[in-house]
Motif scaffolding. Sequence first.
Motif, PDB file in Angstrom:
ATOM      1  N   ARG B 304     -60.866 -24.836  32.691  1.00  0.00           N
ATOM      2  CA  ARG B 304     -62.280 -25.131  32.854  1.00  0.00           C
ATOM      3  C   ARG B 304     -62.930 -25.551  31.560  1.00  0.00           C
ATOM      4  N   MET B 305     -62.219 -25.365  30.419  1.00  0.00           N
ATOM      5  CA  MET B 305     -62.928 -25.535  29.156  1.00  0.00           C
ATOM      6  C   MET B 305     -62.952 -26.991  28.711  1.00  0.00           C
ATOM      7  N   THR B 306     -63.859 -27.234  27.754  1.00  0.00           N
ATOM      8  CA  THR B 306     -63.882 -28.530  27.101  1.00  0.00           C
ATOM      9  C   THR B 306     -63.542 -28.331  25.636  1.00  0.00           C
ATOM     10  N   THR B 307     -62.884 -29.337  25.084  1.00  0.00           N
ATOM     11  CA  THR B 307     -62.492 -29.212  23.678  1.00  0.00           C
ATOM     12  C   THR B 307     -63.559 -29.789  22.756  1.00  0.00           C
ATOM     13  N   GLU B 308     -64.636 -30.259  23.348  1.00  0.00           N
ATOM     14  CA  GLU B 308     -65.725 -30.786  22.527  1.00  0.00           C
ATOM     15  C   GLU B 308     -66.761 -29.699  22.327  1.00  0.00           C
ATOM     16  N   ALA B 382     -62.465 -16.146  37.977  1.00  0.00           N
ATOM     17  CA  ALA B 382     -63.380 -15.123  38.500  1.00  0.00           C
ATOM     18  C   ALA B 382     -63.867 -14.219  37.371  1.00  0.00           C
ATOM     19  N   GLU B 383     -62.917 -13.912  36.454  1.00  0.00           N
ATOM     20  CA  GLU B 383     -63.276 -13.067  35.324  1.00  0.00           C
ATOM     21  C   GLU B 383     -64.200 -13.804  34.371  1.00  0.00           C
ATOM     22  N   VAL B 384     -63.974 -15.097  34.248  1.00  0.00           N
ATOM     23  CA  VAL B 384     -64.839 -15.920  33.410  1.00  0.00           C
ATOM     24  C   VAL B 384     -66.267 -15.824  33.930  1.00  0.00           C
ATOM     25  N   ALA B 385     -66.415 -15.970  35.233  1.00  0.00           N
ATOM     26  CA  ALA B 385     -67.748 -15.902  35.836  1.00  0.00           C
ATOM     27  C   ALA B 385     -68.369 -14.532  35.594  1.00  0.00           C
ATOM     28  N   ALA B 386     -67.536 -13.488  35.694  1.00  0.00           N
ATOM     29  CA  ALA B 386     -68.040 -12.126  35.469  1.00  0.00           C
ATOM     30  C   ALA B 386     -68.557 -11.970  34.035  1.00  0.00           C
ATOM     31  N   PHE B 388     -69.759 -14.330  32.112  1.00  0.00           N
ATOM     32  CA  PHE B 388     -71.031 -15.050  31.998  1.00  0.00           C
ATOM     33  C   PHE B 388     -72.173 -14.192  32.507  1.00  0.00           C
ATOM     34  N   ASP B 389     -71.890 -13.505  33.623  1.00  0.00           N
ATOM     35  CA  ASP B 389     -72.927 -12.689  34.229  1.00  0.00           C
ATOM     36  C   ASP B 389     -73.262 -11.489  33.355  1.00  0.00           C
ATOM     37  N   LYS B 390     -72.193 -10.831  32.889  1.00  0.00           N
ATOM     38  CA  LYS B 390     -72.397  -9.581  32.136  1.00  0.00           C
ATOM     39  C   LYS B 390     -73.158  -9.812  30.846  1.00  0.00           C
ATOM     40  N   TYR B 391     -72.788 -10.869  30.112  1.00  0.00           N
ATOM     41  CA  TYR B 391     -73.397 -11.077  28.802  1.00  0.00           C
ATOM     42  C   TYR B 391     -74.495 -12.126  28.814  1.00  0.00           C
ATOM     43  N   ASN B 392     -74.874 -12.581  30.019  1.00  0.00           N
ATOM     44  CA  ASN B 392     -75.926 -13.607  30.139  1.00  0.00           C
ATOM     45  C   ASN B 392     -75.629 -14.814  29.252  1.00  0.00           C
ATOM     46  N   LEU B 393     -74.428 -15.329  29.374  1.00  0.00           N
ATOM     47  CA  LEU B 393     -73.981 -16.384  28.485  1.00  0.00           C
ATOM     48  C   LEU B 393     -74.451 -17.763  28.922  1.00  0.00           C
ATOM     49  N   ILE B 394     -74.535 -18.636  27.910  1.00  0.00           N
ATOM     50  CA  ILE B 394     -74.733 -20.038  28.223  1.00  0.00           C
ATOM     51  C   ILE B 394     -73.425 -20.783  27.927  1.00  0.00           C
ATOM     52  N   THR B 395     -72.719 -20.323  26.902  1.00  0.00           N
ATOM     53  CA  THR B 395     -71.376 -20.856  26.654  1.00  0.00           C
ATOM     54  C   THR B 395     -70.446 -19.680  26.356  1.00  0.00           C
ATOM     55  N   LEU B 396     -69.176 -19.887  26.649  1.00  0.00           N
ATOM     56  CA  LEU B 396     -68.169 -18.861  26.407  1.00  0.00           C
ATOM     57  C   LEU B 396     -67.058 -19.499  25.597  1.00  0.00           C
ATOM     58  N   ALA B 397     -66.638 -18.820  24.509  1.00  0.00           N
ATOM     59  CA  ALA B 397     -65.576 -19.378  23.667  1.00  0.00           C
ATOM     60  C   ALA B 397     -64.211 -19.002  24.236  1.00  0.00           C
ATOM     61  N   ILE B 409     -66.431 -22.958  27.437  1.00  0.00           N
ATOM     62  CA  ILE B 409     -66.812 -23.183  28.833  1.00  0.00           C
ATOM     63  C   ILE B 409     -68.338 -23.109  28.886  1.00  0.00           C
ATOM     64  N   THR B 410     -68.951 -24.081  29.557  1.00  0.00           N
ATOM     65  CA  THR B 410     -70.411 -24.085  29.646  1.00  0.00           C
ATOM     66  C   THR B 410     -70.864 -23.590  31.022  1.00  0.00           C
ATOM     67  N   ALA B 411     -72.112 -23.095  31.059  1.00  0.00           N
ATOM     68  CA  ALA B 411     -72.633 -22.455  32.278  1.00  0.00           C
ATOM     69  C   ALA B 411     -72.618 -23.381  33.485  1.00  0.00           C
ATOM     70  N   ASP B 412     -72.890 -24.674  33.273  1.00  0.00           N
ATOM     71  CA  ASP B 412     -72.937 -25.575  34.418  1.00  0.00           C
ATOM     72  C   ASP B 412     -71.560 -25.688  35.077  1.00  0.00           C
ATOM     73  N   ASP B 413     -70.489 -25.564  34.281  1.00  0.00           N
ATOM     74  CA  ASP B 413     -69.147 -25.568  34.862  1.00  0.00           C
ATOM     75  C   ASP B 413     -68.948 -24.355  35.759  1.00  0.00           C
ATOM     76  N   VAL B 414     -69.508 -23.216  35.296  1.00  0.00           N
ATOM     77  CA  VAL B 414     -69.333 -21.985  36.078  1.00  0.00           C
ATOM     78  C   VAL B 414     -70.073 -22.093  37.408  1.00  0.00           C
ATOM     79  N   ILE B 415     -71.257 -22.691  37.364  1.00  0.00           N
ATOM     80  CA  ILE B 415     -72.031 -22.846  38.605  1.00  0.00           C
ATOM     81  C   ILE B 415     -71.257 -23.712  39.594  1.00  0.00           C
ATOM     82  N   THR B 416     -70.736 -24.839  39.107  1.00  0.00           N
ATOM     83  CA  THR B 416     -69.942 -25.714  39.973  1.00  0.00           C
ATOM     84  C   THR B 416     -68.745 -24.958  40.534  1.00  0.00           C
ATOM     85  N   MET B 417     -68.097 -24.216  39.676  1.00  0.00           N
ATOM     86  CA  MET B 417     -66.916 -23.471  40.083  1.00  0.00           C
ATOM     87  C   MET B 417     -67.257 -22.460  41.166  1.00  0.00           C
TER      88      MET B 417
END
Lengths: 418, 422
Positions: B304-308, B382-386, B388-397, B409-417
């Motif tokens: 799901r991640m981007t390298t940019e 699924a854990e990635v989404a968790a 994001f939820d737990k730490y109120n993230l906008i991006t995850l390294a 990974i950016t939040a919009d990817d998680v929403i799509t997922m």
Amino acid sequence: MKLSIKGFRGWRTRVALALAVIGPGFITANVDNDAGGIATYSVAGAQFGYSLLWTMIPITIALVIVQEMSSRMGAVTGKGLSDLIREEFGFRVTFFLMLALIVCNFGNVVAEFAGVASSMELFGVSKYIVVPLAAFVVWAIVVHGTYNSVEKIFLAASGFYIAYIASGVLAHPDWKAAALSTVTRPDSLGFRNYGYLSMVIGLVGTTIAPWMQFYLQASIVEKGVTVRQYRASRLDVIIGCLFTDVVAWFIIVACAATLHSVGKFDIETGADAAQALRPLAGDWAYVLFAAGLFNASLFAASILPISTAYVVCEGLGLESGLDKRFDEAPAFYWLYTALIVFGAGVLLIPRFPLFQVMVLSQVANGILLPFVLIPVLLLINDKELMGAHVNSRWYNVVAWITVGVMIALTLAMFIVRR
Amino acid sequence: MSLVALSELLGASVRDASGAVRGRVREIAVTPQEHPTRIAFLIVRTSDGERMLPVAAVKSAGSRVRAATDASAWERYSPSDGVLLLKRDLLDQQIIDVHGRKVVRVNDVEMESTPVNSGRGVGAPGLSHVSLNVVAVDVGARGAIRRLSKGVVPSFTLRALLEKIPPRVIPWQYVNLIEADPARRVKLKIAYEGLSKLHPADIADIVEDLPPGDREAVFETIDEEVAAETLEELDPDIKLAVVESLDRDRVADIVEEMDPDAAADLLGELNDEQTGDILKQMQPAERREVAQLLEFHEHTAAGRMTTEFLAVADTAVVDDAIEALKRFEGSREALATIYLISSVQTLVGSVPLVKIATSSPSAQLAQLSEDPVFCAPDTPQAEVAALFDKYNLITLAVVDEHGRLSGIITADDVITMLRHRD
């Protein structure tokens, strides 16, 4: 129009994809044998015995050709039939054709709900309960997008058609007479008779229903079938048509052997038609017939109103789509609602002749058919539109003959009626 | 100055200078190479074949047309590609309404008729003719009823009746024609400029409503960057169909402009041969990035991640971060967090963009930094989404086994997922 989970379009794609093994041809075949179909074939067998069996082979050939043309046009142009008619023939032609289609399809919707009522009558359930309930179920299935899960049930239950094949066999029909009638030329005397003519037209109309042409082409476009993939699915179309007509043949034979041979010429209710299944199921004939008719009717009733609403709105350039709100696509929702409400509502008139209406709606199909086939033939022979995929000569011959014959039969029917 | 409808003009009788009726209007032609809206000539069907009547020779145009020249002066019509014929190319066809952001069907076309007096000097009558310009496209009931009633209802009563119906028109500047033939597109100067300025999600909506041939036309013509963003917003089935129908090098150009993760997702859906062809056509740098991501399983963090992403040294100051921001070529969503990496490339901190914007340029990033939230590349989605939820993230390294930052990974990817999981 988004391919959303709720949208009709996404739903049809899901249908087609899930049945990748079976294909749109098979679905077409099953929806073809709807309430109007079962009724028409039953009456044909009961009233005329084996003498209308000769129609089956020419009708099958015509059906294969017409279905194949619809799918080919869909695959090559990527556009639905009403869109093409609008683009090539203009607004006025499209407008009147859509109007005629609404009227004709309305008749078909009435027939479907009549089928539902007729089948439940066999269990003594009043149509005043069944019909509104069925209308609500149909509406709910489509609007709430649960069609894809229910659709598999419909298709599985379509196995009931096999019952007619079995019954036809168990009724010990006069196989020689049936086979002979299928392949010999008809006695021209029959054509002077109004009932005979309208039955022939009805048989064609129920097998090659105008609304099916629009639906099939739209399904092909929806599925995204390209020209390359199309060749593979052509076989599926042909097999679907053959299956449909084999079942039709057996329905006629079963009714001829059980009803006509004992002198029961008039089918007025589902109970009369259910007798045709006695050889197979004895006293359970009622249950078998009711189940098959109910399934076929509800299946088609779920497809027909929404398909009509889409086809008409797209042809006339009106906003359409289940993913839109009522005020965003008023004409679409009004048309859909009216077809269901009035289509079902009409049945609640007391002493409504259910079976007669089912057959009459198919005669209407037969009368409208040439007016749909002529644009189809003009479009499919247009080189600019179809490129290398225009009709071959013998295809054109058969198709134009079908058109000519249908128009002649309709004219004859109205003349003889006087 | 008055409005003339196309359907009024079509079939109108044409009288030449002698006053006799010489034919009927069959078509109306615009030459976009010369002028985008001005009618160049009328095609008149006469007893002697089809003739072109230049508008400069038309004295009046309405339900009847009067020409200033003799029929013999009218040239014979021969078809050419660079001419837009209003009845064939516009009437009853679908066009893109850029303002309304949808695809509509044309019921009628409205033209403005302006008398032009090329007389010399006061008092001299001079040769007057009309100038006809396309102004709008009618997609509503007015046009529909006019088409239906033409020839049946006399034009005068019809006009009066139609005045009462509220018009639904699209001004010509918002109309984008749809033309599947690339050569004709060039000749007719169809560039989808208006369309390109819309939000990619709106362009995607429009494209989804078009038949396959027209969809390709749009994707072949618009800018690659716009095409890339639009492609990402398309419904998966249609996205696949478009990619499979375009030329490989065109697809490569578009894929290069996409976010590497979106590009990898897209290529992952194609078969190996197609993916290979497209990768071959791409520039080496982009190809490497995408190929790398293609290796990861789709439903994990790595997939799901981007390298940019934006990463600067932990010794940097706010000003350096702003410089890096200006140079950054990735997506806007990735900018939400600036990551700090140590001299050995390990992830040591994260600074939200908000802090960068509200601190002085010389502030040390290390002081502003927060503990970065990160996960391993093989973390299930699924854990990635968790997280994001737990730490109120906008991006995850996403961090590899050495602690080095592999991607984000950016939040919009998680929403799509999350939406597509059902």
